[in-house]
Design a protein around this motif. Structure first.
Motif, PDB file in Angstrom:
ATOM      1  N   ASP A  99      -7.003   2.450   2.670  1.00  0.00           N
ATOM      2  CA  ASP A  99      -6.431   1.666   1.237  1.00  0.00           C
ATOM      3  C   ASP A  99      -5.745   0.635   1.638  1.00  0.00           C
ATOM      4  O   ASP A  99      -6.092  -0.179   2.552  1.00  0.00           O
ATOM      5  CB  ASP A  99      -5.290   3.180   1.431  1.00  0.00           C
ATOM      6  CG  ASP A  99      -5.008   3.528   2.675  1.00  0.00           C
ATOM      7  OD1 ASP A  99      -4.889   2.725   4.118  1.00  0.00           O
ATOM      8  OD2 ASP A  99      -4.186   4.673   2.744  1.00  0.00           O
ATOM      9  N   ASP A 100      -4.435   0.512   0.810  1.00  0.00           N
ATOM     10  CA  ASP A 100      -3.802  -1.210   0.575  1.00  0.00           C
ATOM     11  C   ASP A 100      -3.562  -1.526   2.220  1.00  0.00           C
ATOM     12  O   ASP A 100      -3.134  -2.951   2.452  1.00  0.00           O
ATOM     13  CB  ASP A 100      -2.880  -1.095  -0.693  1.00  0.00           C
ATOM     14  CG  ASP A 100      -4.019  -1.217  -1.498  1.00  0.00           C
ATOM     15  OD1 ASP A 100      -5.084  -1.605  -1.472  1.00  0.00           O
ATOM     16  OD2 ASP A 100      -3.161  -1.030  -2.707  1.00  0.00           O
ATOM     17  N   GLY A 101      -2.376  -0.598   2.881  1.00  0.00           N
ATOM     18  CA  GLY A 101      -2.034  -0.968   4.311  1.00  0.00           C
ATOM     19  C   GLY A 101      -1.287   0.558   4.415  1.00  0.00           C
ATOM     20  O   GLY A 101      -1.560   1.806   4.015  1.00  0.00           O
ATOM     21  N   PRO A 102      -0.178  -0.274   5.356  1.00  0.00           N
ATOM     22  CA  PRO A 102       0.539   1.401   5.969  1.00  0.00           C
ATOM     23  C   PRO A 102       1.416   2.458   4.728  1.00  0.00           C
ATOM     24  O   PRO A 102       1.600   1.277   3.728  1.00  0.00           O
ATOM     25  CB  PRO A 102       1.387   0.379   6.486  1.00  0.00           C
ATOM     26  CG  PRO A 102       0.899  -1.008   7.515  1.00  0.00           C
ATOM     27  CD  PRO A 102       0.245  -1.536   5.442  1.00  0.00           C
ATOM     28  N   PRO A 103       1.272   3.302   5.504  1.00  0.00           N
ATOM     29  CA  PRO A 103       1.395   4.734   6.385  1.00  0.00           C
ATOM     30  C   PRO A 103      -0.766   4.860   6.278  1.00  0.00           C
ATOM     31  O   PRO A 103      -0.633   5.581   7.057  1.00  0.00           O
ATOM     32  CB  PRO A 103       1.778   5.464   6.105  1.00  0.00           C
ATOM     33  CG  PRO A 103       2.031   5.894   4.190  1.00  0.00           C
ATOM     34  CD  PRO A 103       1.967   4.415   3.961  1.00  0.00           C
ATOM     35  N   SER A 104      -1.468   3.854   5.156  1.00  0.00           N
ATOM     36  CA  SER A 104      -2.677   4.485   5.381  1.00  0.00           C
ATOM     37  C   SER A 104      -3.146   5.842   5.656  1.00  0.00           C
ATOM     38  O   SER A 104      -3.985   6.057   6.330  1.00  0.00           O
ATOM     39  CB  SER A 104      -3.390   3.241   7.187  1.00  0.00           C
ATOM     40  OG  SER A 104      -3.239   1.864   6.875  1.00  0.00           O
ATOM     41  N   ASN A 105      -2.475   6.271   4.201  1.00  0.00           N
ATOM     42  CA  ASN A 105      -3.112   8.085   4.218  1.00  0.00           C
ATOM     43  C   ASN A 105      -4.534   8.401   3.919  1.00  0.00           C
ATOM     44  O   ASN A 105      -5.249   9.263   4.201  1.00  0.00           O
ATOM     45  CB  ASN A 105      -2.053   8.579   4.356  1.00  0.00           C
ATOM     46  CG  ASN A 105      -0.600   8.143   3.795  1.00  0.00           C
ATOM     47  OD1 ASN A 105      -0.349   8.625   5.956  1.00  0.00           O
ATOM     48  ND2 ASN A 105       0.502   8.243   3.796  1.00  0.00           N
ATOM     49  N   TYR A 106      -5.137   7.228   3.685  1.00  0.00           N
ATOM     50  CA  TYR A 106      -7.056   7.396   3.145  1.00  0.00           C
ATOM     51  C   TYR A 106      -7.349   6.574   4.190  1.00  0.00           C
ATOM     52  O   TYR A 106      -8.882   6.977   3.110  1.00  0.00           O
ATOM     53  CB  TYR A 106      -6.848   7.239   1.528  1.00  0.00           C
ATOM     54  CG  TYR A 106      -5.042   7.758   0.646  1.00  0.00           C
ATOM     55  CD1 TYR A 106      -5.242   9.029   0.354  1.00  0.00           C
ATOM     56  CD2 TYR A 106      -4.387   7.177  -0.090  1.00  0.00           C
ATOM     57  CE1 TYR A 106      -4.074   9.662  -0.326  1.00  0.00           C
ATOM     58  CE2 TYR A 106      -3.339   7.414  -0.464  1.00  0.00           C
ATOM     59  CZ  TYR A 106      -3.557   9.339  -0.976  1.00  0.00           C
ATOM     60  OH  TYR A 106      -2.296   9.214  -1.279  1.00  0.00           O
ATOM     61  N   LEU A 107      -7.690   6.383   5.012  1.00  0.00           N
ATOM     62  CA  LEU A 107      -8.291   6.042   5.587  1.00  0.00           C
ATOM     63  C   LEU A 107      -9.668   7.252   5.607  1.00  0.00           C
ATOM     64  O   LEU A 107      -9.131   8.505   5.871  1.00  0.00           O
ATOM     65  CB  LEU A 107      -8.318   6.190   7.373  1.00  0.00           C
ATOM     66  CG  LEU A 107      -7.270   4.886   7.090  1.00  0.00           C
ATOM     67  CD1 LEU A 107      -6.649   4.459   8.676  1.00  0.00           C
ATOM     68  CD2 LEU A 107      -7.733   3.328   7.018  1.00  0.00           C
ATOM     69  N   ALA A 108     -10.652   6.968   5.666  1.00  0.00           N
ATOM     70  CA  ALA A 108     -12.156   7.730   5.713  1.00  0.00           C
ATOM     71  C   ALA A 108     -13.432   7.050   5.789  1.00  0.00           C
ATOM     72  O   ALA A 108     -13.616   6.136   5.930  1.00  0.00           O
ATOM     73  CB  ALA A 108     -12.194   8.408   4.492  1.00  0.00           C
TER      74      ALA A 108
END
Length: 419
Positions: A99-108
């Protein structure tokens, strides 16, 4: 160069990735290793220590795996934005999502993986791979193996390459052993050496050519001077013979004989170098026997017993009979002149081809045993002789020593003459 390439490549990866870091599939790989088949035959995630550590570090960790047979293994809550993708996992093989940046909840990440249970398409939460981790991973996977390969090449291949390239220089160094006073015309080969060394070889050959020419001029001068000296000396001797007998006449005749002997020895030295006769078979037993027979009257007149001893019936060598006879004659004449007009002079031939001349004289002091072979050097000033006799013998011995027998030494026969 390899290290520079590796760092440049890592920098390119980091710069190309706008956030400055990549997604690591490590959590997903840990979950995949935990897939096991239960006793009932159903796929499930085993509670491994590694998976427990991942769940502690990422409380909201989620993971889903679909086998090629359509079986699904899932852990955690899949984010809403990815639920539509889970039904199409059979058509996916690879992806990194961030995703765009912190908190980066959608890293996959999406990967194709295989274990003992079969082949799977796995989809799960990733984690950020920091720049140090990226560099370390890249170094471990690429740079380090290449550096090891480079080290092996340096240790094993480079020496062979260098040795092959400079082999000609080693041969050239061995060629220099062929250059001496009796082989002045020898020149170093230029064909088998690296092109960078050829100017040096040409320079050395040019210097050797100049030295050869200068030495030849010097030798010709001595030869011409000795020849020119013989005529006036002969005239002087003839005129001295016409003088009335007396001490002064005897002294002048002795001085004239000394000058004549010097001229003859100089000519002998030049003849030895100019007459490069090929070696032939020489029986040194017969040669020494003839020398003893020729000089016996002279030795007896001077108060000596001249003896010939042979420890072998025949000793054949390859050599120059004329020069060898001149050398033995010179040694015996030195013994006659310097041994005190008493005792025995012995000429002995050993089975290994060594000629030994000995007498009962005082001998040569150990400190002088090298210098006596220098031209014009004399242990004691004498009215007769010019100090060239042993130098002539030395040069004859050096010329007679064959290259195929470098262990033979002229010192053994020369120093045995007790002068």
């Amino acid at each position: 160069m390899l290290l520079a390439f590796g760092l440049s490549f890592v920098t390119l990866l980091v710069v190309a990735d706008e956030g400055g870091a990549l997604v690591s599939p490590a959590p997903v790989e840990t979950a995949f290793r935990a897939i096991k088949r239960s006793a009932s035959g159903k796929l499930e995630l085993a509670d491994t220590a590694e998976l427990a550590r991942v769940r502690r570090e990422q409380p909201h960790f989620w993971f889903i795996a679909r086998s090629d047979g359509g079986e699904i293994v899932q852990s955690g809550d899949v984010p809403d934005i990815y639920r539509g993708m889970t039904v199409a996992l059979d058509r996916m093989t690879y992806s990194d999502i961030r995703d765009d940046g912190p908190p980066s909840n959608y890293l996959a990440v999406i990967r194709r993986m295989t274990n003992e249970e079969g082949s799977f398409t796995v989809f799960g939460q990733g984690t950020l791979l920091s720049q140090p981790s990226l560099i370390l991973s890249f170094s471990r996977l690429f740079v380090a193996p290449m550096l090891v390969l480079l080290a092996l090449v340096t240790i094993f291949a480079v020496p062979r390459i260098v040795n092959r390239a400079i082999r000609g220089i080693s041969d050239l160094a061995r060629e220099t052993d062929e250059i001496n006073i009796t082989h002045r015309s020898h020149r170093l080969a230029e064909t088998a050496v690296p092109s960078e060394v050829r100017p040096l070889v040409r320079g050395i050959n040019s210097a050797l050519h100049r030295l050869d020419q200068s030495y030849g001029q010097h030798q010709r001068f001595i030869l011409d001077a000795a020849h020119e000296l013989r005529t006036p000396v002969a005239i002087l001797q003839a005129r001295l013979d016409l003088l009335a007998s007396g001490p002064e006449r005897d002294r002048l005749i002795s001085d004239c004989e000394r000058i004549s002997a010097l001229a003859e020895q100089l000519l002998d030295l030049q003849r030895l170098e100019a007459d490069a006769r090929p070696f032939t078979a020489v029986d040194i037993v017969a040669l020494c026997r003839n020398v003893v027979a020729d000089l016996a009257p002279l030795a007896i007149d001077e108060g000596y017993d001249l003896s010939f001893e042979q420890n072998t019936e025949q000793s054949l060598i390859q050599g120059d009979a004329v020069s060898l006879e001149r050398a033995v004659t010179n040694l015996v004449q030195n013994a006659i002149e310097h041994a005190g007009n008493q005792g025995v002079i012995v000429v002995r031939v050993e089975p290994d081809g060594v000629i030994e001349v000995s007498d009962d004289g005082p001998g040569i002091p150990e400190a002088e045993r090298e210098r006596v072979f220098e031209a014009f050097y004399r242990l004691k000033p004498r009215e007769r002789g010019a100090g060239l006799g042993l130098n002539l013998v030395l040069q004859i011995a050096q010329r007679q020593r064959p290259r195929e027998h470098p262990h033979l030494t002229e010192r053994r026969c020369l120093l045995s003459a007790g002068l």
